[in-house]
Enzyme design. Structure first.
Site, PDB file in Angstrom:
ATOM      1  N   CYS A  50       7.941  10.475   9.720  1.00 16.12           N
ATOM      2  CA  CYS A  50       9.061  11.366  10.070  1.00 16.12           C
ATOM      3  C   CYS A  50      10.135  11.340   8.991  1.00 16.12           C
ATOM      4  O   CYS A  50      10.635  10.281   8.633  1.00 16.12           O
ATOM      5  CB  CYS A  50       9.644  10.933  11.413  1.00 16.12           C
ATOM      6  SG  CYS A  50      11.175  11.773  11.819  1.00 16.12           S
ATOM      7  N   ASN A 153      17.600  23.107  18.148  1.00 14.14           N
ATOM      8  CA  ASN A 153      16.357  23.760  18.529  1.00 14.14           C
ATOM      9  C   ASN A 153      15.444  22.669  18.993  1.00 14.14           C
ATOM     10  O   ASN A 153      15.095  21.793  18.202  1.00 14.14           O
ATOM     11  CB  ASN A 153      15.700  24.358  17.281  1.00 14.14           C
ATOM     12  CG  ASN A 153      15.876  25.846  17.207  1.00 14.14           C
ATOM     13  OD1 ASN A 153      16.295  26.476  18.175  1.00 14.14           O
ATOM     14  ND2 ASN A 153      15.560  26.401  16.068  1.00 14.14           N
ATOM     15  N   HIS A 164      12.034  14.367  16.421  1.00 17.26           N
ATOM     16  CA  HIS A 164      13.153  13.422  16.274  1.00 17.26           C
ATOM     17  C   HIS A 164      14.450  14.128  16.702  1.00 17.26           C
ATOM     18  O   HIS A 164      14.730  15.228  16.237  1.00 17.26           O
ATOM     19  CB  HIS A 164      13.251  12.963  14.810  1.00 17.26           C
ATOM     20  CG  HIS A 164      14.128  11.765  14.632  1.00 17.26           C
ATOM     21  ND1 HIS A 164      13.646  10.543  14.217  1.00 17.26           N
ATOM     22  CD2 HIS A 164      15.455  11.585  14.845  1.00 17.26           C
ATOM     23  CE1 HIS A 164      14.647   9.673  14.163  1.00 17.26           C
ATOM     24  NE2 HIS A 164      15.753  10.295  14.545  1.00 17.26           N
TER      25      HIS A 164
HETATM   26 ZN    ZN Z   1      11.834  10.259  13.438  1.00 22.61          ZN
END
Ligand code: ZN
Ligand code: ZN
Ligand code: ZN
Length: 345
Positions: A50, A153, A164
């Site tokens: 991420c 969003n 996340h």
């Molecule tokens: Zn993350």
């Protein structure tokens, strides 16, 4: 006429001057359309892939610090740039364009990859609210900035690219369409009635038919003119124009209200409810500082289950938006779900 709301009718959105068609008689029609996959796949607290998680690298060789609260950074793929060549064209009023400057940022709500506003504590959400206020204050102080849009969003259905918890903040040189429409309507209302449109509207919503949640500082309603099935409008009870005008108590009330709305959305179909949420506030250097009233809109696309979404197509794209379930029935459903998140029960 009694029970007028059971018959097809249209309702006016006084903030935009636009109408929505309400067709309650259609809720019985069978559904043969698309069924989307549900997306309630458990996430991990940290995801090495991420680009928003602490310590991970992003595009362009940037690396996130090992942050512990909120974290903001310039959008690596900004829609607006702070420095662009100035130009303006106008050919017969038909080919019209102007240069547009702006600043785009991302704000992570939490270092935890697996949390959402609904599952953060009110104290943690308060840190997010404080960051919104600080970001707003900083960006509105940039000389060419006239409007700051803070928006989230959430969910793949809304085109969110990463689960996340985060939002975006776009600050622009021009006042965007929705803000311009709502500003005009609020200024006109003030001129005509010497009163505030949303203060007056909140008084009418005291009857409770469309009220979803309220505390001392904020009220959330499914607005009389809602377009999306479970759309909500979160309105400050105090007449303030911008988010950083909220006092400490009101910021806490806003945090509680955010948690309640997002929790009720998730509980509705026991799924992480997708939505676009954003604040509307007074642009910088507005002449009539009395007209604007701070609020947030939640626009969720889900219709009757976790897998059936509403599309704005056909008549809605060509003529006007239309809804089946009435705003009153939607509010009733959001009121009746538990106040505690299904994952935390
Ligand atoms: Zn993350
Ligand atoms: Zn007001
Ligand atoms: Zn608005």
């Amino acid at each position: 006429m009694s029970h007028w709301e059971e018959h097809p009718h249209r309702r006016l959105n006084p903030l935009t001057g636009e109408w929505v068609l309400v067709s309650p008689q259609r809720t019985a029609r069978p559904w043969l359309g698309q069924v989307d996959e549900t997306t309630d796949t458990p996430q991990q607290a940290y995801n090495p892939e991420c680009y928003l998680c602490p310590g991970n690298s992003r595009a362009g060789g940037h690396r996130n610090p090992v942050y512990s609260g909120t974290f903001s950074f310039p959008n690596d793929y900004p829609a607006l740039l702070a420095s662009v060549p100035d130009f303006s064209i106008d050919e017969s009023g038909l080919l019209v364009a102007q240069a547009e400057r702006g600043i785009c940022r991302v704000l992570c709500f939490s270092p935890r990859h697996d949390l959402t506003l609904a599952r953060m504590s009110v104290e943690e959400i308060r840190c997010v609210v404080d960051s919104w206020c600080a970001q707003y204050q900083e960006l509105r102080s940039v000389p060419f900035i006239r409007h700051v849009e803070i928006f989230e969003n959430r969910g793949a259905l809304m085109g969110a690219s990463n689960p996340h918890p985060h939002c975006q903040i776009w600050a622009s040189e021009a006042i965007p369409n929705e803000i311009r429409k709502e500003g005009l309507a609020q200024r006109q209302y003030r001129k005509d009635r010497n009163s505030c449109l949303l203060c007056d509207y909140l008084r009418l919503e005291r009857s409770g038919a469309r009220l979803v949640y309220e505390n001392e500082g904020f009220a959330a309603v499914v607005p009389f003119w809602a377009v999306w099935p479970f759309e909500t409008l979160l309105v400050s009870k105090g007449h303030v124009a911008t988010i950083n005008q909220l006092e400490s108590d009101s910021r806490m009330h806003l945090s509680e209200a955010m948690k309640q709305i997002t929790t009720r959305y998730d509980n509705l179909f026991e799924t992480p409810f997708p939505y676009t949420m954003g604040f509307h506030q007074q642009p910088v250097e507005e002449e009539d500082g009395q007209a604007w009233h701070l609020h947030a809109h939640f626009y969720p696309p889900l219709l009757r289950s976790a897998t059936v979404r509403k599309f704005m197509v056909g008549y809605e794209l060509l003529a006007m938006p239309q809804r089946d379930i009435t705003p009153e029935a939607a509010a009733e459903r959001l009121r009746s779900v538990p106040a505690v998140h299904y994952r935390d029960r």
